[in-house]
Design a protein around this motif. Structure first.
Motif, PDB file in Angstrom:
ATOM      1  N   ALA A  78       0.832  -1.204   0.000  1.00 15.95           N
ATOM      2  CA  ALA A  78       0.000   0.000   0.000  1.00 15.95           C
ATOM      3  C   ALA A  78       0.865   1.251   0.000  1.00 15.95           C
ATOM      4  N   ASN A  79       0.243   2.377  -0.341  1.00 13.69           N
ATOM      5  CA  ASN A  79       0.913   3.671  -0.276  1.00 13.69           C
ATOM      6  C   ASN A  79      -0.091   4.727   0.201  1.00 13.69           C
ATOM      7  N   PRO A  80       0.197   5.361   1.395  1.00 15.02           N
ATOM      8  CA  PRO A  80       1.423   5.252   2.176  1.00 15.02           C
ATOM      9  C   PRO A  80       1.401   4.044   3.110  1.00 15.02           C
ATOM     10  N   SER A  81       2.601   3.526   3.347  1.00 12.94           N
ATOM     11  CA  SER A  81       2.751   2.445   4.306  1.00 12.94           C
ATOM     12  C   SER A  81       4.213   2.420   4.742  1.00 12.94           C
ATOM     13  N   PHE A  82       4.600   1.384   5.464  1.00 14.10           N
ATOM     14  CA  PHE A  82       5.938   1.315   6.052  1.00 14.10           C
ATOM     15  C   PHE A  82       7.006   1.243   4.962  1.00 14.10           C
ATOM     16  N   SER A  83       7.981   2.131   5.021  1.00 16.25           N
ATOM     17  CA  SER A  83       8.960   2.278   3.934  1.00 16.25           C
ATOM     18  C   SER A  83       9.918   1.100   3.804  1.00 16.25           C
TER      19      SER A  83
ATOM     20  N   LEU B 105       5.636 -11.392  -3.153  1.00 18.54           N
ATOM     21  CA  LEU B 105       5.272 -10.942  -1.815  1.00 18.54           C
ATOM     22  C   LEU B 105       4.157  -9.903  -1.882  1.00 18.54           C
ATOM     23  N   VAL B 106       3.273  -9.940  -0.883  1.00 19.73           N
ATOM     24  CA  VAL B 106       2.309  -8.864  -0.672  1.00 19.73           C
ATOM     25  C   VAL B 106       2.425  -8.440   0.783  1.00 19.73           C
ATOM     26  N   PHE B 107       2.589  -7.136   1.017  1.00 18.82           N
ATOM     27  CA  PHE B 107       2.716  -6.611   2.376  1.00 18.82           C
ATOM     28  C   PHE B 107       1.420  -5.924   2.792  1.00 18.82           C
ATOM     29  N   ILE B 108       0.859  -6.370   3.912  1.00 15.62           N
ATOM     30  CA  ILE B 108      -0.333  -5.741   4.481  1.00 15.62           C
ATOM     31  C   ILE B 108       0.025  -5.273   5.881  1.00 15.62           C
ATOM     32  N   CYS B 109       0.126  -3.973   6.046  1.00 16.99           N
ATOM     33  CA  CYS B 109       0.474  -3.381   7.336  1.00 16.99           C
ATOM     34  C   CYS B 109      -0.832  -3.120   8.076  1.00 16.99           C
TER      35      CYS B 109
ATOM     36  N   ASP C  35       1.976  -7.417   8.604  1.00 19.69           N
ATOM     37  CA  ASP C  35       2.834  -6.706   9.554  1.00 19.69           C
ATOM     38  C   ASP C  35       1.949  -6.149  10.662  1.00 19.69           C
ATOM     39  N   GLU C  36       2.051  -6.756  11.847  1.00 18.20           N
ATOM     40  CA  GLU C  36       1.173  -6.403  12.958  1.00 18.20           C
ATOM     41  C   GLU C  36       1.966  -5.798  14.119  1.00 18.20           C
ATOM     42  N   ALA C  37       2.816  -4.839  13.803  1.00 16.42           N
ATOM     43  CA  ALA C  37       3.668  -4.219  14.814  1.00 16.42           C
ATOM     44  C   ALA C  37       2.864  -3.576  15.939  1.00 16.42           C
ATOM     45  N   TYR C  38       1.651  -3.129  15.612  1.00 14.67           N
ATOM     46  CA  TYR C  38       0.825  -2.427  16.602  1.00 14.67           C
ATOM     47  C   TYR C  38      -0.359  -3.282  17.065  1.00 14.67           C
TER      48      TYR C  38
ATOM     49  N   GLY D 247      -3.456 -23.338   8.561  1.00 13.97           N
ATOM     50  CA  GLY D 247      -2.545 -24.136   7.744  1.00 13.97           C
ATOM     51  C   GLY D 247      -2.089 -23.495   6.454  1.00 13.97           C
ATOM     52  N   PHE D 248      -2.389 -22.202   6.253  1.00 12.16           N
ATOM     53  CA  PHE D 248      -1.915 -21.527   5.043  1.00 12.16           C
ATOM     54  C   PHE D 248      -0.376 -21.508   5.052  1.00 12.16           C
ATOM     55  N   LYS D 249       0.219 -22.008   3.984  1.00  6.60           N
ATOM     56  CA  LYS D 249       1.682 -22.056   3.904  1.00  6.60           C
ATOM     57  C   LYS D 249       2.280 -20.773   3.339  1.00  6.60           C
ATOM     58  N   ASN D 250       1.440 -19.863   2.869  1.00  8.58           N
ATOM     59  CA  ASN D 250       1.939 -18.650   2.225  1.00  8.58           C
ATOM     60  C   ASN D 250       1.639 -17.397   3.036  1.00  8.58           C
ATOM     61  N   VAL D 251       1.479 -17.530   4.355  1.00 11.68           N
ATOM     62  CA  VAL D 251       1.183 -16.386   5.223  1.00 11.68           C
ATOM     63  C   VAL D 251       2.212 -16.305   6.335  1.00 11.68           C
ATOM     64  N   ILE D 252       2.723 -15.104   6.582  1.00  9.78           N
ATOM     65  CA  ILE D 252       3.582 -14.865   7.738  1.00  9.78           C
ATOM     66  C   ILE D 252       3.094 -13.610   8.458  1.00  9.78           C
ATOM     67  N   VAL D 253       3.072 -13.677   9.771  1.00  3.87           N
ATOM     68  CA  VAL D 253       2.662 -12.567  10.621  1.00  3.87           C
ATOM     69  C   VAL D 253       3.892 -12.018  11.322  1.00  3.87           C
ATOM     70  N   LEU D 254       4.092 -10.704  11.241  1.00  4.73           N
ATOM     71  CA  LEU D 254       5.224 -10.056  11.906  1.00  4.73           C
ATOM     72  C   LEU D 254       4.735  -9.259  13.104  1.00  4.73           C
TER      73      LEU D 254
END
Length: 368
Positions: A117-122, A160-164, A195-198, A217-224
């Motif tokens: 997305a824009n704006p989002s984490f640089s 990759l897809v980034f969702i903040c 990206d779940e920093a907050y 069981g999704f193999k293509n998802v990561i949570v930060l």
């Protein structure tokens, strides 16, 4: 001595924009000759670190001559228990920033793309460009991720897809329904990074954590997630990722040995148990949020309701002179121009005293 040619760097570096952090308190005080400046620019916890974390670090001081546990065994175990997954589903990094970079190193080759997305984490842009990839930045709608357009931007070269979520710098979220519709359209060979920093600040009933998909069981998802925000451990740099064991295994191949220092590991383990500190941080953040909302409304400054510990505000004028004037008042904020919005600021929600000081300074600077 004759001029010598400079060695040629990788072409991908021509697109890299160095990260510009919030101004340190010490730098502002030194440059302007002032004292007692407050930093409300980097979304740090104004209450400081978890007291339990401080005690844990003090007890470890005499052991810092030893290398840290390279696998973060005990911290991964603690995190796994806390979120309800196996230890092999956890990777710990030098801040979640490092894991963003590891993801790009794992999946991005020149010619590959990433959607964000824009704006989002640089740092998403930075990591993908560093590996020679293409960044497809999809404009937010009312400062919220447009997941439908992001799904349409995925092509066969997308990795990759980034969702903040919540989003930085806007504080907005995408809901369970929106995430569900998006995930139904994502190919299995595209890694979705939530990206779940907050995360710990969120109270919205329709919020959806990516952890739900990991547990399905999704193999293509990561949570930060990170210890830099509500836990108050920004200076230690420790974050973590949660994903399917196979995804974690691939990312781990790019990780440097001993990437998370000993102090960070013991502090994070202690902070997980400090529920009192987390609860107090949430409570103080909510009070500060309500105070600042009210003041912005009195000043006729549009703001976006936030699920984080910062607020995105339209000050209706060039943010740069306002930023400089606020510095002279001893208040450090974040300018919106670095995100492409020159009439906006992002302000961290502070203590009651800090919030009042910020309002006094902003009122003076804007002539309100």
């Amino acid at each position: 001595m004759a001029d010598r040619k400079l060695p040629v760097a990788r072409k991908a570096l021509e697109t890299i924009k160095p990260y510009v952090p919030g101004k340190p308190i010490e730098e502002v005080e030194r440059e302007l000759g002032i004292k007692n400046a407050v930093k409300m620019a980097s979304n740090e916890n104004p209450l400081g670190p978890s007291p339990r974390a401080v005690v844990a670090m003090q007890e470890l001081v005499h052991k810092v001559h030893l290398y840290p546990d390279g696998s973060c065994h005990y911290l991964r175990g603690k995190l796994a228990d806390a979120v309800g997954v196996g230890p092999d589903q956890i990777i710990v990094g030098n801040g979640s920033d490092e894991i963003i970079k590891l993801l790009a190193e794992t999946y991005i080759n020149p010619g590959n793309s990433a959607v964000m997305a824009n704006p989002s984490f640089s740092e998403y842009d930075f990591a993908v460009n560093l590996m020679g990839g293409e960044c497809r930045q999809i404009a937010c709608v009312d400062f919220k991720h447009d997941l439908e357009s992001m799904a349409k931007a995925i092509t066969p070269d997308t990795k990759l897809v980034f969702i903040c979520n919540p989003n930085n710098p806007t504080g907005t979220i995408v809901t369970k329904t929106e995430v569900g519709a998006f995930m139904s359209r994502v190919p299995e060979d595209v890694v979705v990074v939530f990206d779940e920093a907050y995360y710990e600040y969120v109270s919205h009933p329709e919020y959806c954590s990516g952890l739900e998909y990991v547990k399905k069981g999704f193999k293509n998802v990561i949570v930060l997630r990170t210890f830099s925000k509500i836990y108050g451990l920004s200076g230690l740099r420790v974050g973590y990722g949660i994903a399917h064991p196979e995804l974690i295994s691939w990312i781990s191949r790019t990780r440097e040995p001993f990437n998370v220092n000993s102090m960070a590991q013991v502090a994070a383990r202690a902070a997980i148990d400090d529920e009192e500190h987390v609860a107090l941080s949430r409570e103080e953040n909510q009070k500060g949020k309500e105070l600042l909302y009210g003041k912005f409304e009195e000043m006729d400054l549009p703001y976006w309701p936030t699920e984080t510990n910062f607020i995105w505000v339209n000050i209706k004028t060039d943010c740069r002179p306002v930023f400089q004037a606020m510095l002279r008042e001893g208040v450090i904020i974040r300018t919106g121009d670095i995100f492409g919005f020159p009439e906006f600021i992002r302000v961290t929600i502070g203590t009651e005293e800090q919030n009042q000081r910020f309002i006094r300074a902003l009122t003076k600077v804007l002539g309100k």
